[in-house]
Motif scaffolding. Structure first.
Motif, PDB file in Angstrom:
ATOM      1  N   SER A 102     -36.488 -45.780 -83.290  1.00 19.72           N
ATOM      2  CA  SER A 102     -36.358 -45.704 -81.832  1.00 19.72           C
ATOM      3  C   SER A 102     -36.196 -47.083 -81.201  1.00 19.72           C
ATOM      4  O   SER A 102     -35.457 -47.258 -80.227  1.00 19.72           O
ATOM      5  CB  SER A 102     -37.573 -44.990 -81.239  1.00 19.72           C
ATOM      6  N   LYS A 103     -36.901 -48.098 -81.752  1.00 16.07           N
ATOM      7  CA  LYS A 103     -36.821 -49.456 -81.203  1.00 16.07           C
ATOM      8  C   LYS A 103     -35.429 -50.048 -81.359  1.00 16.07           C
ATOM      9  O   LYS A 103     -35.024 -50.899 -80.566  1.00 16.07           O
ATOM     10  CB  LYS A 103     -37.842 -50.362 -81.905  1.00 16.07           C
ATOM     11  N   ASN A 104     -34.694 -49.616 -82.371  1.00 16.60           N
ATOM     12  CA  ASN A 104     -33.377 -50.186 -82.655  1.00 16.60           C
ATOM     13  C   ASN A 104     -32.225 -49.257 -82.281  1.00 16.60           C
ATOM     14  O   ASN A 104     -31.076 -49.536 -82.604  1.00 16.60           O
ATOM     15  CB  ASN A 104     -33.275 -50.536 -84.147  1.00 16.60           C
ATOM     16  N   LEU A 105     -32.562 -48.146 -81.627  1.00 15.62           N
ATOM     17  CA  LEU A 105     -31.547 -47.189 -81.191  1.00 15.62           C
ATOM     18  C   LEU A 105     -31.295 -47.377 -79.694  1.00 15.62           C
ATOM     19  O   LEU A 105     -32.227 -47.394 -78.903  1.00 15.62           O
ATOM     20  CB  LEU A 105     -32.012 -45.761 -81.472  1.00 15.62           C
ATOM     21  N   ASN A 106     -30.040 -47.528 -79.337  1.00 12.46           N
ATOM     22  CA  ASN A 106     -29.673 -47.684 -77.928  1.00 12.46           C
ATOM     23  C   ASN A 106     -28.635 -46.634 -77.547  1.00 12.46           C
ATOM     24  O   ASN A 106     -27.619 -46.481 -78.240  1.00 12.46           O
ATOM     25  CB  ASN A 106     -29.102 -49.076 -77.658  1.00 12.46           C
ATOM     26  N   VAL A 107     -28.912 -45.925 -76.468  1.00 17.10           N
ATOM     27  CA  VAL A 107     -28.005 -44.886 -75.978  1.00 17.10           C
ATOM     28  C   VAL A 107     -27.656 -45.204 -74.528  1.00 17.10           C
ATOM     29  O   VAL A 107     -28.545 -45.397 -73.700  1.00 17.10           O
ATOM     30  CB  VAL A 107     -28.647 -43.487 -76.073  1.00 17.10           C
ATOM     31  N   PHE A 108     -26.369 -45.281 -74.238  1.00 14.62           N
ATOM     32  CA  PHE A 108     -25.913 -45.605 -72.889  1.00 14.62           C
ATOM     33  C   PHE A 108     -25.027 -44.488 -72.362  1.00 14.62           C
ATOM     34  O   PHE A 108     -24.060 -44.103 -73.024  1.00 14.62           O
ATOM     35  CB  PHE A 108     -25.113 -46.908 -72.874  1.00 14.62           C
ATOM     36  N   SER A 109     -25.370 -43.989 -71.197  1.00 22.59           N
ATOM     37  CA  SER A 109     -24.478 -43.089 -70.476  1.00 22.59           C
ATOM     38  C   SER A 109     -23.605 -43.973 -69.601  1.00 22.59           C
ATOM     39  O   SER A 109     -24.066 -44.513 -68.592  1.00 22.59           O
ATOM     40  CB  SER A 109     -25.292 -42.101 -69.635  1.00 22.59           C
ATOM     41  N   MET A 110     -22.375 -44.183 -69.994  1.00 19.50           N
ATOM     42  CA  MET A 110     -21.501 -45.148 -69.328  1.00 19.50           C
ATOM     43  C   MET A 110     -21.185 -44.682 -67.912  1.00 19.50           C
ATOM     44  O   MET A 110     -20.590 -43.613 -67.713  1.00 19.50           O
ATOM     45  CB  MET A 110     -20.236 -45.366 -70.155  1.00 19.50           C
ATOM     46  N   GLU A 111     -21.615 -45.465 -66.949  1.00 22.04           N
ATOM     47  CA  GLU A 111     -21.561 -45.073 -65.544  1.00 22.04           C
ATOM     48  C   GLU A 111     -20.134 -44.786 -65.092  1.00 22.04           C
ATOM     49  O   GLU A 111     -19.205 -45.524 -65.391  1.00 22.04           O
ATOM     50  CB  GLU A 111     -22.163 -46.186 -64.672  1.00 22.04           C
ATOM     51  N   GLY A 112     -19.988 -43.664 -64.363  1.00 21.34           N
ATOM     52  CA  GLY A 112     -18.687 -43.285 -63.833  1.00 21.34           C
ATOM     53  C   GLY A 112     -17.774 -42.629 -64.846  1.00 21.34           C
ATOM     54  O   GLY A 112     -16.598 -42.397 -64.573  1.00 21.34           O
ATOM     55  N   THR A 113     -18.305 -42.330 -66.039  1.00 21.33           N
ATOM     56  CA  THR A 113     -17.501 -41.691 -67.087  1.00 21.33           C
ATOM     57  C   THR A 113     -18.260 -40.509 -67.667  1.00 21.33           C
ATOM     58  O   THR A 113     -19.417 -40.240 -67.309  1.00 21.33           O
ATOM     59  CB  THR A 113     -17.176 -42.672 -68.229  1.00 21.33           C
ATOM     60  N   GLN A 114     -17.608 -39.806 -68.577  1.00 23.51           N
ATOM     61  CA  GLN A 114     -18.234 -38.705 -69.313  1.00 23.51           C
ATOM     62  C   GLN A 114     -18.463 -39.113 -70.766  1.00 23.51           C
ATOM     63  O   GLN A 114     -18.417 -38.301 -71.676  1.00 23.51           O
ATOM     64  CB  GLN A 114     -17.353 -37.454 -69.239  1.00 23.51           C
ATOM     65  N   ILE A 115     -18.706 -40.406 -70.948  1.00 27.47           N
ATOM     66  CA  ILE A 115     -18.819 -40.982 -72.293  1.00 27.47           C
ATOM     67  C   ILE A 115     -20.231 -41.487 -72.539  1.00 27.47           C
ATOM     68  O   ILE A 115     -20.839 -42.110 -71.679  1.00 27.47           O
ATOM     69  CB  ILE A 115     -17.804 -42.137 -72.474  1.00 27.47           C
ATOM     70  N   ILE A 116     -20.738 -41.170 -73.727  1.00 26.08           N
ATOM     71  CA  ILE A 116     -22.034 -41.675 -74.178  1.00 26.08           C
ATOM     72  C   ILE A 116     -21.787 -42.632 -75.348  1.00 26.08           C
ATOM     73  O   ILE A 116     -21.065 -42.305 -76.289  1.00 26.08           O
ATOM     74  CB  ILE A 116     -22.957 -40.533 -74.640  1.00 26.08           C
ATOM     75  N   LYS A 117     -22.395 -43.800 -75.276  1.00 26.28           N
ATOM     76  CA  LYS A 117     -22.289 -44.794 -76.347  1.00 26.28           C
ATOM     77  C   LYS A 117     -23.612 -44.851 -77.098  1.00 26.28           C
ATOM     78  O   LYS A 117     -24.663 -45.039 -76.490  1.00 26.28           O
ATOM     79  CB  LYS A 117     -21.944 -46.163 -75.763  1.00 26.28           C
ATOM     80  N   ILE A 118     -23.550 -44.699 -78.416  1.00 24.57           N
ATOM     81  CA  ILE A 118     -24.748 -44.733 -79.258  1.00 24.57           C
ATOM     82  C   ILE A 118     -24.614 -45.901 -80.233  1.00 24.57           C
ATOM     83  O   ILE A 118     -23.606 -46.011 -80.936  1.00 24.57           O
ATOM     84  CB  ILE A 118     -24.928 -43.429 -80.060  1.00 24.57           C
ATOM     85  N   SER A 119     -25.614 -46.759 -80.281  1.00 26.66           N
ATOM     86  CA  SER A 119     -25.595 -47.874 -81.229  1.00 26.66           C
ATOM     87  C   SER A 119     -26.951 -47.980 -81.925  1.00 26.66           C
ATOM     88  O   SER A 119     -27.986 -47.660 -81.342  1.00 26.66           O
ATOM     89  CB  SER A 119     -25.263 -49.192 -80.528  1.00 26.66           C
ATOM     90  N   TYR A 120     -26.896 -48.434 -83.172  1.00 30.94           N
ATOM     91  CA  TYR A 120     -28.127 -48.549 -83.969  1.00 30.94           C
ATOM     92  C   TYR A 120     -28.046 -49.801 -84.831  1.00 30.94           C
ATOM     93  O   TYR A 120     -26.990 -50.129 -85.380  1.00 30.94           O
ATOM     94  CB  TYR A 120     -28.320 -47.319 -84.841  1.00 30.94           C
ATOM     95  N   ARG A 121     -29.181 -50.507 -84.933  1.00 30.12           N
ATOM     96  CA  ARG A 121     -29.269 -51.721 -85.747  1.00 30.12           C
ATOM     97  C   ARG A 121     -30.348 -51.582 -86.805  1.00 30.12           C
ATOM     98  O   ARG A 121     -31.393 -50.981 -86.563  1.00 30.12           O
ATOM     99  CB  ARG A 121     -29.619 -52.933 -84.882  1.00 30.12           C
ATOM    100  N   SER A 122     -30.084 -52.168 -87.971  1.00 31.79           N
ATOM    101  CA  SER A 122     -31.120 -52.256 -89.002  1.00 31.79           C
ATOM    102  C   SER A 122     -30.736 -53.358 -89.983  1.00 31.79           C
ATOM    103  O   SER A 122     -29.657 -53.952 -89.887  1.00 31.79           O
ATOM    104  CB  SER A 122     -31.288 -50.919 -89.736  1.00 31.79           C
ATOM    105  N   GLU A 123     -31.630 -53.616 -90.933  1.00 28.85           N
ATOM    106  CA  GLU A 123     -31.401 -54.686 -91.899  1.00 28.85           C
ATOM    107  C   GLU A 123     -30.493 -54.248 -93.042  1.00 28.85           C
ATOM    108  O   GLU A 123     -30.037 -55.096 -93.810  1.00 28.85           O
ATOM    109  CB  GLU A 123     -32.740 -55.166 -92.464  1.00 28.85           C
ATOM    110  N   ASP A 124     -30.256 -52.962 -93.170  1.00 25.79           N
ATOM    111  CA  ASP A 124     -29.428 -52.427 -94.256  1.00 25.79           C
ATOM    112  C   ASP A 124     -28.154 -51.832 -93.664  1.00 25.79           C
ATOM    113  O   ASP A 124     -28.223 -50.880 -92.877  1.00 25.79           O
ATOM    114  CB  ASP A 124     -30.207 -51.361 -95.022  1.00 25.79           C
ATOM    115  N   PRO A 125     -26.979 -52.359 -94.028  1.00 27.66           N
ATOM    116  CA  PRO A 125     -25.733 -51.844 -93.446  1.00 27.66           C
ATOM    117  C   PRO A 125     -25.456 -50.383 -93.782  1.00 27.66           C
ATOM    118  O   PRO A 125     -24.940 -49.629 -92.950  1.00 27.66           O
ATOM    119  CB  PRO A 125     -24.655 -52.767 -94.031  1.00 27.66           C
ATOM    120  N   GLU A 126     -25.835 -49.969 -94.995  1.00 35.17           N
ATOM    121  CA  GLU A 126     -25.598 -48.584 -95.392  1.00 35.17           C
ATOM    122  C   GLU A 126     -26.505 -47.627 -94.608  1.00 35.17           C
ATOM    123  O   GLU A 126     -26.048 -46.577 -94.141  1.00 35.17           O
ATOM    124  CB  GLU A 126     -25.843 -48.416 -96.897  1.00 35.17           C
TER     125      GLU A 126
END
Length: 225
Positions: A102-126
């Protein structure tokens, strides 16, 4: 030129070795600490489109657009919910707690659009890549169950993160060099303040408010062979 500029230039000229030593020492120290102690972070991102079900015969109007824009905010909360994260962790097969994710998960409801952006970070690329795909799949399934007749499409697929996004080595080097110079200049200035000797006739005239009528030139006697 302002007198203070001459003072700064004199300090640079006299104490340049101290400034250089601090700049190099701090730059190398921060760089090594960054390499040794800060683990690389990899990021994956996907974008989802929220719209009207294509099977419905009615067309779009402004009310529909406003509705799905508001719905995007609701869906953002759904993605970040604990149950969704737990299911995505199990699906991705990663060994992390929901709190860590949860600390490394970011969810953005892009203002003025119908698009949600989801990004996640961790130490392991896989793990990063697997989780971002898992939470996208889990979200689509849960959203279809909770609110039917909504069209959710993956607008931008996640790309496998080949390169780390942090630490930013070039930026770290620039900041460390700048810090080293500032500290070096500060130490040099402190030495100048502690040094009570007079540096020239201008300083004597300013201090005692009397003119200096002569100076003894500084010379070095050549060594006899």
């Amino acid at each position: 030129m302002d007198k203070s500029i001459f003072d700064i230039m004199r300090i640079f000229k006299k104490r340049w070795k101290i400034i250089l030593a601090f700049t190099l020492a701090i730059s190398v120290g921060i760089f090594l600490m960054t390499i040794i102690f800060i683990k690389p972070q990899y990021e994956a991102t996907t974008k989802m489109f929220i719209g009207k079900d294509t099977n419905l015969s009615e067309g779009y109007d402004s009310n529909d657009i406003n509705l799905y824009q508001q719905l995007s905010k609701t869906y953002s909360e759904l993605i970040e919910s604990r149950n969704t994260i737990i299911s995505a962790i199990e699906l991705a097969g990663i060994d992390k707690s929901p709190e860590e994710v949860s600390k490394n998960l970011n969810v953005f409801s892009m203002e003025g659009t119908q698009i949600i952006k989801i990004s996640y970070r961790s130490e392991d690329p896989e793990d990063t890549f697997n989780f971002i795909n898992s939470i996208s799949d889990e979200f689509i399934q849960r959203a279809a169950y909770l609110i039917p007749n909504v069209n959710i499409q993956v607008l931008e697929n996640a790309i496998y993160p080949e390169k780390s996004v942090s630490p930013n080595i070039p930026l770290t080097i620039v900041i460390s060099v700048f810090m080293g110079m500032i500290i070096g200049i500060g130490v040099s200035t402190l030495f100048e303040m502690i040094d009570s000797t007079y540096k020239g006739k201008d300083q004597l005239e300013e201090e005692f408010r009397i003119p200096v009528i002569g100076e003894i030139p500084k010379f070095r006697e050549d060594k006899k062979s």
